[in-house]
Design a protein around this motif. Structure first.
Motif, PDB file in Angstrom:
ATOM      1  N   GLU A   1       0.836  -1.199   0.000  1.00 51.44           N
ATOM      2  CA  GLU A   1       0.000   0.000   0.000  1.00 51.44           C
ATOM      3  C   GLU A   1       0.872   1.251   0.000  1.00 51.44           C
ATOM      4  O   GLU A   1       0.612   2.207  -0.736  1.00 51.44           O
ATOM      5  N   PHE A   2       1.920   1.240   0.802  1.00 50.49           N
ATOM      6  CA  PHE A   2       2.821   2.393   0.878  1.00 50.49           C
ATOM      7  C   PHE A   2       3.499   2.646  -0.470  1.00 50.49           C
ATOM      8  O   PHE A   2       3.661   3.797  -0.882  1.00 50.49           O
ATOM      9  N   ALA A   3       3.891   1.585  -1.152  1.00 51.82           N
ATOM     10  CA  ALA A   3       4.560   1.729  -2.452  1.00 51.82           C
ATOM     11  C   ALA A   3       3.662   2.439  -3.463  1.00 51.82           C
ATOM     12  O   ALA A   3       4.157   3.105  -4.376  1.00 51.82           O
ATOM     13  N   ASN A   4       2.353   2.323  -3.283  1.00 51.86           N
ATOM     14  CA  ASN A   4       1.403   2.939  -4.210  1.00 51.86           C
ATOM     15  C   ASN A   4       0.767   4.209  -3.656  1.00 51.86           C
ATOM     16  O   ASN A   4      -0.149   4.758  -4.271  1.00 51.86           O
ATOM     17  N   ALA A   5       1.233   4.666  -2.505  1.00 57.36           N
ATOM     18  CA  ALA A   5       0.637   5.846  -1.866  1.00 57.36           C
ATOM     19  C   ALA A   5       0.957   7.106  -2.673  1.00 57.36           C
ATOM     20  O   ALA A   5       2.037   7.215  -3.258  1.00 57.36           O
TER      21      ALA A   5
END
Length: 157
Positions: A28-32
Protein backbone atom coordinates in the motif's frame (compact mmCIF):
# COMPACT_ATOMS: atom_id res chain seq x y z
CA UNK A 1 4.05 -31.91 21.60
CA UNK A 2 5.07 -30.16 24.81
CA UNK A 3 3.28 -27.06 26.12
CA UNK A 4 6.44 -25.06 25.35
CA UNK A 5 6.36 -26.23 21.72
CA UNK A 6 2.69 -25.30 21.44
CA UNK A 7 3.47 -21.86 22.87
CA UNK A 8 6.38 -21.40 20.46
CA UNK A 9 4.29 -22.40 17.45
CA UNK A 10 1.41 -20.16 18.49
CA UNK A 11 3.76 -17.22 18.99
CA UNK A 12 5.41 -17.93 15.63
CA UNK A 13 2.00 -17.98 13.92
CA UNK A 14 1.01 -14.68 15.56
CA UNK A 15 4.27 -13.08 14.45
CA UNK A 16 3.84 -14.42 10.90
CA UNK A 17 0.35 -12.88 10.80
CA UNK A 18 1.80 -9.51 11.77
CA UNK A 19 4.47 -9.85 9.08
CA UNK A 20 1.73 -10.52 6.53
CA UNK A 21 -0.04 -7.36 7.66
CA UNK A 22 3.24 -5.48 7.33
CA UNK A 23 3.70 -6.88 3.82
CA UNK A 24 0.29 -5.58 2.76
CA UNK A 25 1.13 -2.22 4.31
CA UNK A 26 4.38 -2.14 2.35
CA UNK A 27 2.49 -2.70 -0.90
CA UNK A 28 0.00 0.00 0.00
CA UNK A 29 2.82 2.39 0.88
CA UNK A 30 4.56 1.73 -2.45
CA UNK A 31 1.40 2.94 -4.21
CA UNK A 32 0.64 5.85 -1.87
CA UNK A 33 0.30 9.32 -3.37
CA UNK A 34 3.54 11.27 -3.05
CA UNK A 35 2.00 14.71 -3.28
CA UNK A 36 2.56 17.46 -0.77
CA UNK A 37 -1.12 18.15 -0.16
CA UNK A 38 -2.60 17.60 3.27
CA UNK A 39 -4.46 14.42 2.33
CA UNK A 40 -1.39 12.72 0.86
CA UNK A 41 0.76 13.72 3.84
CA UNK A 42 -1.84 12.47 6.29
CA UNK A 43 -2.20 9.19 4.39
CA UNK A 44 1.53 8.55 4.35
CA UNK A 45 1.80 9.59 8.01
CA UNK A 46 -0.89 7.06 8.84
CA UNK A 47 1.09 4.35 7.07
CA UNK A 48 4.27 5.23 8.98
CA UNK A 49 2.20 5.09 12.16
CA UNK A 50 0.75 1.72 11.18
CA UNK A 51 4.20 0.35 10.41
CA UNK A 52 5.47 1.09 13.90
CA UNK A 53 2.27 -0.26 15.44
CA UNK A 54 2.90 -3.54 13.65
CA UNK A 55 6.48 -3.64 14.92
CA UNK A 56 5.28 -2.93 18.43
CA UNK A 57 2.63 -5.66 18.32
CA UNK A 58 5.34 -8.19 17.40
CA UNK A 59 7.56 -6.93 20.22
CA UNK A 60 4.72 -6.98 22.75
CA UNK A 61 3.84 -10.58 21.91
CA UNK A 62 7.44 -11.62 22.39
CA UNK A 63 7.80 -9.61 25.61
CA UNK A 64 4.65 -11.10 27.11
CA UNK A 65 5.53 -14.68 26.23
CA UNK A 66 9.30 -14.74 26.72
CA UNK A 67 10.36 -11.71 28.76
CA UNK A 68 7.85 -12.06 31.57
CA UNK A 69 5.92 -9.00 30.37
CA UNK A 70 6.35 -5.69 28.63
CA UNK A 71 7.90 -2.60 30.21
CA UNK A 72 5.35 -0.40 31.98
CA UNK A 73 4.94 3.24 32.85
CA UNK A 74 8.07 5.33 32.42
CA UNK A 75 9.92 2.27 31.13
CA UNK A 76 7.52 1.75 28.19
CA UNK A 77 10.03 3.03 25.63
CA UNK A 78 12.51 0.38 26.78
CA UNK A 79 10.61 -2.15 24.64
CA UNK A 80 12.88 -1.58 21.64
CA UNK A 81 16.02 -1.85 23.76
CA UNK A 82 14.70 -5.04 25.32
CA UNK A 83 14.22 -6.55 21.86
CA UNK A 84 17.82 -5.72 20.90
CA UNK A 85 19.08 -7.46 24.03
CA UNK A 86 20.00 -11.13 24.17
CA UNK A 87 18.64 -12.74 27.32
CA UNK A 88 21.08 -15.57 27.94
CA UNK A 89 19.29 -18.85 28.47
CA UNK A 90 15.96 -17.35 27.41
CA UNK A 91 16.17 -15.94 23.89
CA UNK A 92 18.52 -14.31 21.40
CA UNK A 93 18.24 -10.64 20.50
CA UNK A 94 15.12 -10.20 18.38
CA UNK A 95 16.57 -7.34 16.29
CA UNK A 96 20.08 -6.00 15.97
CA UNK A 97 21.07 -2.73 17.63
CA UNK A 98 21.31 -0.80 14.36
CA UNK A 99 17.74 -1.71 13.43
CA UNK A 100 16.64 -0.87 16.98
CA UNK A 101 18.02 2.66 16.53
CA UNK A 102 16.12 3.05 13.27
CA UNK A 103 12.93 1.77 14.88
CA UNK A 104 13.26 4.41 17.63
CA UNK A 105 12.91 7.05 14.91
CA UNK A 106 9.61 5.49 13.81
CA UNK A 107 8.50 5.36 17.44
CA UNK A 108 9.24 9.09 17.80
CA UNK A 109 7.23 9.77 14.65
CA UNK A 110 4.35 7.68 15.94
CA UNK A 111 4.35 9.76 19.12
CA UNK A 112 4.18 12.97 17.07
CA UNK A 113 1.49 11.53 14.79
CA UNK A 114 -0.70 10.63 17.77
CA UNK A 115 -0.22 13.93 19.55
CA UNK A 116 -0.49 16.62 16.87
CA UNK A 117 -3.14 17.52 14.36
CA UNK A 118 -2.55 15.95 10.95
CA UNK A 119 -2.44 19.35 9.33
CA UNK A 120 0.84 20.15 11.08
CA UNK A 121 2.72 17.07 9.88
CA UNK A 122 5.91 18.14 8.14
CA UNK A 123 6.41 16.34 4.81
CA UNK A 124 10.11 17.19 4.77
CA UNK A 125 10.65 15.65 8.20
CA UNK A 126 8.66 12.59 7.17
CA UNK A 127 10.65 12.14 3.95
CA UNK A 128 13.61 10.44 5.61
CA UNK A 129 11.37 7.87 7.29
CA UNK A 130 9.46 7.34 4.08
CA UNK A 131 12.64 6.87 2.05
CA UNK A 132 13.95 4.30 4.52
CA UNK A 133 10.69 2.46 5.09
CA UNK A 134 11.14 -0.28 2.45
CA UNK A 135 14.67 -1.09 3.67
CA UNK A 136 13.56 -0.92 7.30
CA UNK A 137 10.69 -3.32 6.60
CA UNK A 138 13.11 -5.68 4.88
CA UNK A 139 15.57 -5.56 7.78
CA UNK A 140 12.76 -6.08 10.31
CA UNK A 141 11.35 -9.03 8.35
CA UNK A 142 14.85 -10.56 8.12
CA UNK A 143 15.55 -10.26 11.86
CA UNK A 144 12.08 -11.47 12.83
CA UNK A 145 12.24 -14.46 10.46
CA UNK A 146 15.56 -15.45 12.06
CA UNK A 147 13.98 -15.09 15.50
CA UNK A 148 10.96 -17.19 14.50
CA UNK A 149 13.30 -19.88 13.13
CA UNK A 150 15.08 -19.94 16.50
CA UNK A 151 11.73 -20.01 18.29
CA UNK A 152 10.50 -23.12 16.50
CA UNK A 153 13.93 -24.80 16.47
CA UNK A 154 14.68 -24.47 12.77
CA UNK A 155 17.88 -23.26 11.14
CA UNK A 156 17.89 -19.53 10.45
CA UNK A 157 17.09 -18.52 6.91
Amino acid sequence: MTPEEVLARRLAAEIEAELATMGALGEEFANAPRGGDSYAIRARGSMLHDFYNCVERVFLRIARELNGGAPRGEQWHQLISDMALEIVGVRPAVVDRRLAETLREYLRFRHVFRNVYGGVLDAERMASLEDRLPATMTAFRHDIKAFVAWLVGQPAV
